[in-house]
Design a protein around this motif. Sequence first.
Motif, PDB file in Angstrom:
ATOM      1  N   ALA A   1       0.863  -1.129   0.029  1.00  8.70           N
ATOM      2  CA  ALA A   1       0.110  -0.022  -0.012  1.00  8.70           C
ATOM      3  C   ALA A   1       0.844   1.315   0.059  1.00  8.70           C
ATOM      4  CB  ALA A   1      -0.836  -0.084   1.091  1.00  8.70           C
ATOM      5  N   ILE A   2       1.730   1.136   0.938  1.00 10.84           N
ATOM      6  CA  ILE A   2       2.883   2.390   0.776  1.00 10.84           C
ATOM      7  C   ILE A   2       3.399   2.739  -0.660  1.00 10.84           C
ATOM      8  CG2 ILE A   2       5.106   3.158   1.684  1.00 10.84           C
ATOM      9  CD1 ILE A   2       4.192   1.723   4.430  1.00 10.84           C
ATOM     10  N   VAL A   3       3.959   1.549  -1.330  1.00 14.78           N
ATOM     11  CA  VAL A   3       4.775   1.532  -2.502  1.00 14.78           C
ATOM     12  C   VAL A   3       3.663   2.041  -3.326  1.00 14.78           C
ATOM     13  CG1 VAL A   3       5.391   0.113  -4.494  1.00 14.78           C
ATOM     14  CG2 VAL A   3       6.435  -0.298  -2.075  1.00 14.78           C
ATOM     15  N   SER A   4       2.467   1.778  -3.584  1.00 17.44           N
ATOM     16  CA  SER A   4       1.574   2.177  -4.546  1.00 17.44           C
ATOM     17  C   SER A   4       0.900   3.554  -4.198  1.00 17.44           C
ATOM     18  CB  SER A   4       0.231   1.126  -4.573  1.00 17.44           C
ATOM     19  OG  SER A   4      -0.454   1.271  -3.573  1.00 17.44           O
ATOM     20  N   GLY A   5       1.363   3.864  -3.001  1.00 21.15           N
ATOM     21  CA  GLY A   5       0.991   5.518  -2.648  1.00 21.15           C
ATOM     22  C   GLY A   5      -0.226   5.566  -2.261  1.00 21.15           C
ATOM     23  N   ASN A   6      -1.145   4.265  -1.746  1.00 19.25           N
ATOM     24  CA  ASN A   6      -2.207   4.107  -1.273  1.00 19.25           C
ATOM     25  C   ASN A   6      -2.043   4.244   0.506  1.00 19.25           C
ATOM     26  OD1 ASN A   6      -4.836   4.028  -0.505  1.00 19.25           O
ATOM     27  ND2 ASN A   6      -5.038   1.982  -1.610  1.00 19.25           N
ATOM     28  N   ILE A   7      -1.848   5.914   0.570  1.00 21.75           N
ATOM     29  CA  ILE A   7      -1.526   6.022   2.228  1.00 21.75           C
ATOM     30  C   ILE A   7      -2.678   5.770   3.270  1.00 21.75           C
ATOM     31  CG2 ILE A   7      -0.746   7.965   3.678  1.00 21.75           C
ATOM     32  CD1 ILE A   7       1.589   6.654   1.794  1.00 21.75           C
TER      33      ILE A   7
ATOM     34  N   THR B   1      11.521  -1.174   8.865  1.00 21.81           N
ATOM     35  CA  THR B   1      12.790  -1.459   8.195  1.00 21.81           C
ATOM     36  C   THR B   1      12.715  -0.944   6.845  1.00 21.81           C
ATOM     37  OG1 THR B   1      13.595  -2.994   9.596  1.00 21.81           O
ATOM     38  CG2 THR B   1      14.527  -3.072   7.347  1.00 21.81           C
ATOM     39  N   PHE B   2      11.510  -1.374   6.326  1.00 22.31           N
ATOM     40  CA  PHE B   2      10.990  -1.136   4.757  1.00 22.31           C
ATOM     41  C   PHE B   2      10.921   0.289   4.538  1.00 22.31           C
ATOM     42  CE2 PHE B   2       7.515   0.120   2.006  1.00 22.31           C
ATOM     43  CZ  PHE B   2       7.869  -0.341   0.884  1.00 22.31           C
ATOM     44  N   MET B   3      10.416   1.064   5.423  1.00 20.98           N
ATOM     45  CA  MET B   3      10.085   2.529   5.446  1.00 20.98           C
ATOM     46  C   MET B   3      11.417   3.203   5.593  1.00 20.98           C
ATOM     47  SD  MET B   3       6.528   2.808   7.359  1.00 20.98           S
ATOM     48  CE  MET B   3       6.517   4.532   7.432  1.00 20.98           C
TER      49      MET B   3
END
Length: 93
Positions: A22-28, A63-65
Amino acid sequence: MKNQVTTIYKQAERFAEITKSAIVSGNIVRAKKCLALAERLFATGSYETKNAISNVYVFSVSTFMELRHCNISNLFPQSLKAEYLKQINTSGV
């Protein structure tokens, strides 16, 4: 049943993957909903659930963020943020 998740730790891992996608796709909005659900599980879950959220979910998502230079403090709810800070401030010595 190829998508069946067997343990709570695998479920936390899969939930972290959903949050990260969701973060990668910009779906905050969706990412915040996932984090809010993780916060609720962390607050009301069993010892094993809290452990899985802390050690698998929070670790994986934070970690990803960090690797993507995202601002964690804006997304993480209060309890998860405290757990994240506890993890990064724990010394390995």
